[in-house]
Design an enzyme around this catalytic site. Structure first.
Site, PDB file in Angstrom:
ATOM      1  N   GLU A 197       0.734  -1.239  -0.004  1.00  0.00           N
ATOM      2  CA  GLU A 197       0.177   0.073   0.032  1.00  0.00           C
ATOM      3  C   GLU A 197       0.767   1.243  -0.066  1.00  0.00           C
ATOM      4  O   GLU A 197       2.050   1.226   0.581  1.00  0.00           O
ATOM      5  CB  GLU A 197      -1.012  -0.048   1.241  1.00  0.00           C
ATOM      6  CG  GLU A 197      -1.815   1.318   1.176  1.00  0.00           C
ATOM      7  CD  GLU A 197      -2.718   1.206   2.626  1.00  0.00           C
ATOM      8  OE1 GLU A 197      -3.852   1.637   2.345  1.00  0.00           O
ATOM      9  OE2 GLU A 197      -2.246   0.660   3.770  1.00  0.00           O
ATOM     10  N   LYS A 222     -10.323   0.533  -1.841  1.00  0.00           N
ATOM     11  CA  LYS A 222     -10.331   0.381  -0.497  1.00  0.00           C
ATOM     12  C   LYS A 222     -11.788   0.709   0.306  1.00  0.00           C
ATOM     13  O   LYS A 222     -12.184   1.918  -0.093  1.00  0.00           O
ATOM     14  CB  LYS A 222      -9.209   1.028   0.479  1.00  0.00           C
ATOM     15  CG  LYS A 222      -9.035   0.592   1.871  1.00  0.00           C
ATOM     16  CD  LYS A 222      -7.891   1.336   2.443  1.00  0.00           C
ATOM     17  CE  LYS A 222      -7.383   0.930   3.906  1.00  0.00           C
ATOM     18  NZ  LYS A 222      -6.189   1.560   4.435  1.00  0.00           N
ATOM     19  N   CYS A 243      -4.912  -3.598   3.218  1.00  0.00           N
ATOM     20  CA  CYS A 243      -4.606  -3.017   4.735  1.00  0.00           C
ATOM     21  C   CYS A 243      -5.705  -3.194   5.898  1.00  0.00           C
ATOM     22  O   CYS A 243      -5.928  -4.343   6.148  1.00  0.00           O
ATOM     23  CB  CYS A 243      -4.126  -1.553   4.719  1.00  0.00           C
ATOM     24  SG  CYS A 243      -3.135  -1.173   6.269  1.00  0.00           S
TER      25      CYS A 243
END
Length: 272
Positions: free
Chosen positions: A40, A115, A155
Site C-alpha cells: 500500500e 479500499k 490493509c
C-alpha cells in the site's frame, strides 16, 4: 505458482519510489516469481494526507507515471502484478480513491479494487483518519490471475472477515485461492494484530495470503510495521521479512489447497 511480496520504505518522492519499486519487481522476477505484489502507498508516503491529491491519476491513464510503470513492469517481466495502491481521482477534487490495480503479463489492467474500509486510529499519541482525503470503495473484487482466483483487499480491510466471505461466496463465485493484502500497518497496530489477522483470514478462508507491506522508518517520521509475509491455507507463515526493503518468495501448491479443503471442509458450511 511462485509468489513474491515486495516490502518497501517509501518516501515523499514519487519518482524515487517508482525506481525502487521497479528494481524490487525485477528482483522478484529474477527469483522466478510469476505473481508479485507491491505494498500500500508504494508510490508515496507523504508528509501530509493531502499530498495524495497532488499526485492522483486519472483511472485507466497508462501515460500517467504510476500506472505506466506498473503496466510496463508487468509486461517487461511477463508476470501478474498487484500494484499495491495508488491514488485515483474522483469527481470531488478534495477526495481520491485508494485503489489497487492488477496488471496482467501483457501489461493490460485486469482488475481494480478501491479500499472499502478506511483506517481511523487515535490512541492519544498517534492520530490517523484516512477519511479526511479518501473516498471509500463499495465493491468486493476478485480476479483470475492465471490459475489462481485472487481476492483483493487493502490493509485495514484485513479486520473485516465478511469482506473475504463476500469474495468467495458471491453468486457464481468459487472460493479464492489467494488473498492479497497490500498494507502500511502502523508499528503500534501491526505489532499487536498483523500476523494474527493474516493467519486467521488464511485459516478461515482456507487459502494462501500474500501481504506486501511498508516496513521501516519513513522520511515523514512515520514508522510502519513491515513483516511482509506469505501464509498458507493452514495458517503457516512460509516467508517473512521483518523490516527494511526487500522481497519474500514462496510457492502456491495446488495440492496443499486441495488437501486442506478436503480434510477440513469448512468452506462447505454456509450460514447465510
Amino acid at each position: 505458482m511462485k509468489l513474491a511480496a515486495v516490502q518497501m520504505v517509501s518516501t515523499p518522492d514519487v519518482a524515487r519510489n517508482l525506481i525502487d519499486a521497479r528494481r524490487l519487481i525485477a528482483e522478484a522476477a529474477a527469483q522466478g516469481a510469476q505473481l508479485v505484489s507491491l505494498p500500500e502507498y508504494f508510490c508515496l508516503m507523504g508528509r501530509a494526507d493531502t499530498d495524495k491529491l497532488a499526485i492522483a491519476e486519472e483511472p485507466g491513464d497508462l501515460n500517467a507515471p504510476i500506472q505506466a510503470m506498473l503496466s510496463q513492469a508487468a509486461q517487461e517481466h511477463g508476470l501478474w502484478l498487484i500494484g499495491g495502491t495508488l491514488p485515483l481521482r474522483t469527481p470531488d477534487a478534495s477526495r481520491v480513491r485508494n485503489a489497487c490495480l492488477v496488471f496482467a503479463p501483457d501489461g493490460t489492467q485486469a482488475a481494480r479494487y478501491d479500499k472499502i474500509h478506511l483506517f481511523r486510529f487515535n490512541n492519544g499519541r498517534e492520530d490517523y483518519d484516512e477519511g479526511r482525503v479518501l473516498e471509500r470503495g463499495d465493491t468486493p473484487t476478485a480476479v483470475q490471475a492465471g490459475p489462481l482466483r485472487v481476492g483483493l483487499s487493502i490493509c485495514y480491510d484485513l479486520r473485516f472477515p465478511e469482506l473475504y466471505r463476500a469474495m468467495s461466496f458471491a453468486p457464481g463465485a468459487t472460493p479464492c485461492d489467494l488473498i492479497s493484502v497490500p498494507a502500511a500497518f502502523t508499528y503500534t497496530t501491526g505489532q499487536a494484530h498483523w500476523e494474527l489477522l493474516l493467519r486467521a483470514r488464511a485459516v478461515e478462508n482456507q487459502c494462501y495470503e500474500i501481504a506486501a507491506a511498508q516496513g521501516g522508518k519513513h522520511e515523514n517520521g512515520r514508522r510502519t510495521w513491515g513483516h511482509s509475509m506469505i501464509v498458507d491455507p493452514w495458517g503457516e507463515v512460509l516467508a517473512v521479512l521483518p523490516e527494511g526493503e526487500g522481497v519474500v518468495v514462496a510457492e502456491v501448491d495446488a495440492a496443499r489447497l486441495t488437501a486442506v479443503r478436503t480434510q477440513l471442509p469448512a468452506l462447505t458450511h454456509r450460514v447465510l
